[in-house]
Design a protein around this motif. Structure first.
Motif, PDB file in Angstrom:
ATOM      1  N   SER A 134       0.822  -1.206   0.000  1.00 18.86           N
ATOM      2  CA  SER A 134       0.000   0.000   0.000  1.00 18.86           C
ATOM      3  C   SER A 134       0.858   1.259   0.000  1.00 18.86           C
ATOM      4  CB  SER A 134      -0.928  -0.008   1.219  1.00 18.86           C
ATOM      5  OG  SER A 134      -1.735   1.146   1.247  1.00 18.86           O
ATOM      6  N   ARG A 135       1.905   1.273   0.790  1.00 15.38           N
ATOM      7  CA  ARG A 135       2.799   2.433   0.839  1.00 15.38           C
ATOM      8  C   ARG A 135       3.456   2.664  -0.514  1.00 15.38           C
ATOM      9  NH1 ARG A 135       7.938   3.388   0.941  1.00 15.38           N
ATOM     10  NH2 ARG A 135       8.543   1.187   1.133  1.00 15.38           N
ATOM     11  N   LEU A 136       3.960   1.579  -1.107  1.00 11.98           N
ATOM     12  CA  LEU A 136       4.602   1.689  -2.411  1.00 11.98           C
ATOM     13  C   LEU A 136       3.622   2.152  -3.485  1.00 11.98           C
ATOM     14  CD1 LEU A 136       6.764  -1.563  -2.310  1.00 11.98           C
ATOM     15  CD2 LEU A 136       7.640   0.786  -2.320  1.00 11.98           C
ATOM     16  N   SER A 137       2.385   1.669  -3.392  1.00 14.00           N
ATOM     17  CA  SER A 137       1.378   2.061  -4.366  1.00 14.00           C
ATOM     18  C   SER A 137       1.123   3.561  -4.330  1.00 14.00           C
ATOM     19  CB  SER A 137       0.079   1.296  -4.111  1.00 14.00           C
ATOM     20  OG  SER A 137      -0.924   1.676  -5.015  1.00 14.00           O
ATOM     21  N   ARG A 138       1.017   4.106  -3.133  1.00 17.47           N
ATOM     22  CA  ARG A 138       0.807   5.552  -2.999  1.00 17.47           C
ATOM     23  C   ARG A 138       2.033   6.327  -3.467  1.00 17.47           C
ATOM     24  NH1 ARG A 138      -3.700   7.120  -0.146  1.00 17.47           N
ATOM     25  NH2 ARG A 138      -4.931   5.387   0.686  1.00 17.47           N
ATOM     26  N   ASP A 139       3.223   5.792  -3.201  1.00 18.42           N
ATOM     27  CA  ASP A 139       4.447   6.434  -3.683  1.00 18.42           C
ATOM     28  C   ASP A 139       4.442   6.515  -5.211  1.00 18.42           C
ATOM     29  OD1 ASP A 139       5.365   6.717  -1.103  1.00 18.42           O
ATOM     30  OD2 ASP A 139       6.814   5.067  -1.217  1.00 18.42           O
ATOM     31  N   ALA A 140       4.047   5.422  -5.858  1.00 21.37           N
ATOM     32  CA  ALA A 140       4.045   5.384  -7.321  1.00 21.37           C
ATOM     33  C   ALA A 140       3.077   6.413  -7.890  1.00 21.37           C
ATOM     34  CB  ALA A 140       3.678   3.978  -7.805  1.00 21.37           C
ATOM     35  N   LEU A 141       1.890   6.480  -7.341  1.00 23.36           N
ATOM     36  CA  LEU A 141       0.880   7.400  -7.867  1.00 23.36           C
ATOM     37  C   LEU A 141       1.222   8.856  -7.576  1.00 23.36           C
ATOM     38  CD1 LEU A 141      -2.213   5.233  -6.985  1.00 23.36           C
ATOM     39  CD2 LEU A 141      -1.528   5.924  -9.290  1.00 23.36           C
ATOM     40  N   ALA A 142       1.998   9.094  -6.521  1.00 25.30           N
ATOM     41  CA  ALA A 142       2.408  10.459  -6.192  1.00 25.30           C
ATOM     42  C   ALA A 142       3.340  11.053  -7.237  1.00 25.30           C
ATOM     43  CB  ALA A 142       3.076  10.493  -4.823  1.00 25.30           C
ATOM     44  N   LEU A 143       3.903  10.218  -8.110  1.00 24.35           N
ATOM     45  CA  LEU A 143       4.802  10.706  -9.153  1.00 24.35           C
ATOM     46  C   LEU A 143       4.050  11.441 -10.263  1.00 24.35           C
ATOM     47  CD1 LEU A 143       7.030   7.527  -9.426  1.00 24.35           C
ATOM     48  CD2 LEU A 143       7.778   9.733  -8.541  1.00 24.35           C
ATOM     49  N   TRP A 144       2.753  11.207 -10.367  1.00 24.31           N
ATOM     50  CA  TRP A 144       1.976  11.818 -11.447  1.00 24.31           C
ATOM     51  C   TRP A 144       1.652  13.269 -11.106  1.00 24.31           C
ATOM     52  CZ3 TRP A 144       0.085   9.418 -16.024  1.00 24.31           C
ATOM     53  CH2 TRP A 144       0.504   8.085 -16.169  1.00 24.31           C
ATOM     54  N   ARG A 145       1.889  14.160 -12.096  1.00 24.89           N
ATOM     55  CA  ARG A 145       1.630  15.587 -11.921  1.00 24.89           C
ATOM     56  C   ARG A 145       0.482  16.061 -12.803  1.00 24.89           C
ATOM     57  NH1 ARG A 145       5.270  17.512 -14.600  1.00 24.89           N
ATOM     58  NH2 ARG A 145       6.228  15.568 -15.293  1.00 24.89           N
ATOM     59  N   GLY A 146      -0.170  15.153 -13.500  1.00 23.11           N
ATOM     60  CA  GLY A 146      -1.241  15.480 -14.423  1.00 23.11           C
ATOM     61  C   GLY A 146      -1.279  14.429 -15.514  1.00 23.11           C
ATOM     62  N   PRO A 147      -1.993  14.693 -16.631  1.00 24.89           N
ATOM     63  CA  PRO A 147      -1.998  13.729 -17.733  1.00 24.89           C
ATOM     64  C   PRO A 147      -0.585  13.517 -18.275  1.00 24.89           C
ATOM     65  CG  PRO A 147      -3.714  15.389 -18.023  1.00 24.89           C
ATOM     66  CD  PRO A 147      -2.849  15.858 -16.893  1.00 24.89           C
ATOM     67  N   ALA A 148      -0.245  12.276 -18.567  1.00 29.02           N
ATOM     68  CA  ALA A 148       1.087  11.968 -19.083  1.00 29.02           C
ATOM     69  C   ALA A 148       1.344  12.711 -20.395  1.00 29.02           C
ATOM     70  CB  ALA A 148       1.224  10.467 -19.304  1.00 29.02           C
ATOM     71  N   LEU A 149       2.582  13.157 -20.596  1.00 30.90           N
ATOM     72  CA  LEU A 149       3.001  13.827 -21.828  1.00 30.90           C
ATOM     73  C   LEU A 149       2.128  15.035 -22.136  1.00 30.90           C
ATOM     74  CD1 LEU A 149       3.538  10.624 -24.015  1.00 30.90           C
ATOM     75  CD2 LEU A 149       5.203  11.751 -22.534  1.00 30.90           C
ATOM     76  N   ASP A 150       1.682  15.702 -21.093  1.00 31.41           N
ATOM     77  CA  ASP A 150       0.769  16.828 -21.257  1.00 31.41           C
ATOM     78  C   ASP A 150       1.413  17.918 -22.107  1.00 31.41           C
ATOM     79  OD1 ASP A 150      -1.558  18.238 -20.905  1.00 31.41           O
ATOM     80  OD2 ASP A 150      -1.004  19.056 -18.951  1.00 31.41           O
ATOM     81  N   GLY A 151       0.649  18.417 -23.067  1.00 35.02           N
ATOM     82  CA  GLY A 151       1.146  19.471 -23.935  1.00 35.02           C
ATOM     83  C   GLY A 151       1.692  18.988 -25.260  1.00 35.02           C
ATOM     84  N   LEU A 152       1.816  17.662 -25.433  1.00 41.54           N
ATOM     85  CA  LEU A 152       2.318  17.103 -26.688  1.00 41.54           C
ATOM     86  C   LEU A 152       1.158  16.521 -27.477  1.00 41.54           C
ATOM     87  CD1 LEU A 152       5.550  15.275 -25.466  1.00 41.54           C
ATOM     88  CD2 LEU A 152       5.293  17.643 -26.243  1.00 41.54           C
ATOM     89  N   GLY A 153       1.012  16.954 -28.739  1.00 40.58           N
ATOM     90  CA  GLY A 153      -0.083  16.477 -29.571  1.00 40.58           C
ATOM     91  C   GLY A 153       0.393  15.545 -30.668  1.00 40.58           C
ATOM     92  N   GLY A 154      -0.553  15.072 -31.456  1.00 36.53           N
ATOM     93  CA  GLY A 154      -0.244  14.188 -32.567  1.00 36.53           C
ATOM     94  C   GLY A 154      -0.500  12.737 -32.231  1.00 36.53           C
TER      95      GLY A 154
END
Length: 261
Positions: A134-154
């Motif tokens: 559970s601790r590791l799971s929360r650590d992993a999700l805390a790495l996300w700052r928003g949608p992945a590759l935000d700002g890149l299109g195509g």
């Protein structure tokens, strides 16, 4: 290095962010990485994990089928600019054949840390170390700052974004399952209620919601949730609930003395 606890870079060397807007930090200070297509070159090289990427691959990722004649020259300019930005010894863009490869320590890239940590979650669960998982799971999700590759299109980056968001969704499902296993059902119910409203056809979310209700002593709510998703699948898609949902309903219904019509 990337801190698993906070999702922010530690104050040492370079760190790279793909799980949100494309970012580079040097000793905790954010660097200016340039225009979207220049950030796209960096993202593509990071996603390739040290593999050689040809100029043709880069051009297709940045412009698709509508690349201008100047695309190759422009790509080389982007690489030259990135080299001037990444002056730390921990990162190097090497020329390789008719292309490039980016050499970095995987521990400096948030995506690599995320995947390594989610792998550790699975290992901890297999060893029945639920609090550690559970601790590791929360650590992993805390790495996300928003949608992945935000700002890149195509199409290229949209496809990679879809893949990364699926990884994130799976990690969220694992985190909810771990919360429920530990009896932290209230928070899981609240979050899963919102999640099923946002993605009503994802059966795994309903299965977890039913499990959380059951563990919380709310068997009637669990069975009611099953009836809602069964009705939704039938009315909108002409489908029956999948085997996971049916097994959960049968288990809860049997325990509650319900009739499985």
């Amino acid at each position: 290095m990337i801190s698993e606890r906070s999702g922010q870079p530690k104050l040492a060397g370079l760190s790279f962010g793909l799980l949100g807007p494309i970012k580079v930090w040097s000793r905790g200070e954010e660097l200016e990485v340039g225009a979207p297509r220049q950030r796209g070159v960096l993202a593509l090289l990071l996603l390739s994990e040290g593999r050689q990427v040809s100029i043709d691959e880069i051009v297709r990722a940045l412009w698709g089928l509508d690349a201008p004649r100047s695309a190759v020259v422009t790509t080389r300019t982007y690489v030259s600019r990135l080299r001037r930005i990444l002056t730390d010894d921990e990162a190097e863009i090497r020329s390789a054949g008719r292309g490039y490869q980016l050499i970095v320590d995987p521990r400096t890239v948030d995506l690599s840390v995320f995947r390594q940590t989610t792998s550790a979650v699975r290992e901890a669960r297999e060893r029945r170390l639920v609090p550690e998982a559970s601790r590791l799971s929360r650590d992993a999700l805390a790495l996300w700052r928003g949608p992945a590759l935000d700002g890149l299109g195509g199409p290229f980056f949209e496809g990679r974004r879809t893949w990364l968001e699926r990884l994130r969704a799976t990690a969220m499902e694992d985190r909810w399952a771990l919360d429920i296993e530990q009896g932290n059902c209230g928070e899981a119910i609240a979050e899963l209620t919102l999640a099923t409203a946002a993605e009503p056809y994802r059966e795994r979310l309903w299965e977890l919601l039913m499990w959380a209700f059951d563990r919380d002593g709310r068997q009637e709510d669990a069975l009611s949730a099953y009836q809602r998703i069964a009705r939704l699948l039938d009315d909108d898609l002409g489908l029956d609930p999948g085997p996971g949902l049916r097994r959960m309903y049968a288990r809860i219904g049997t325990a509650a003395g319900a009739s499985l019509a």
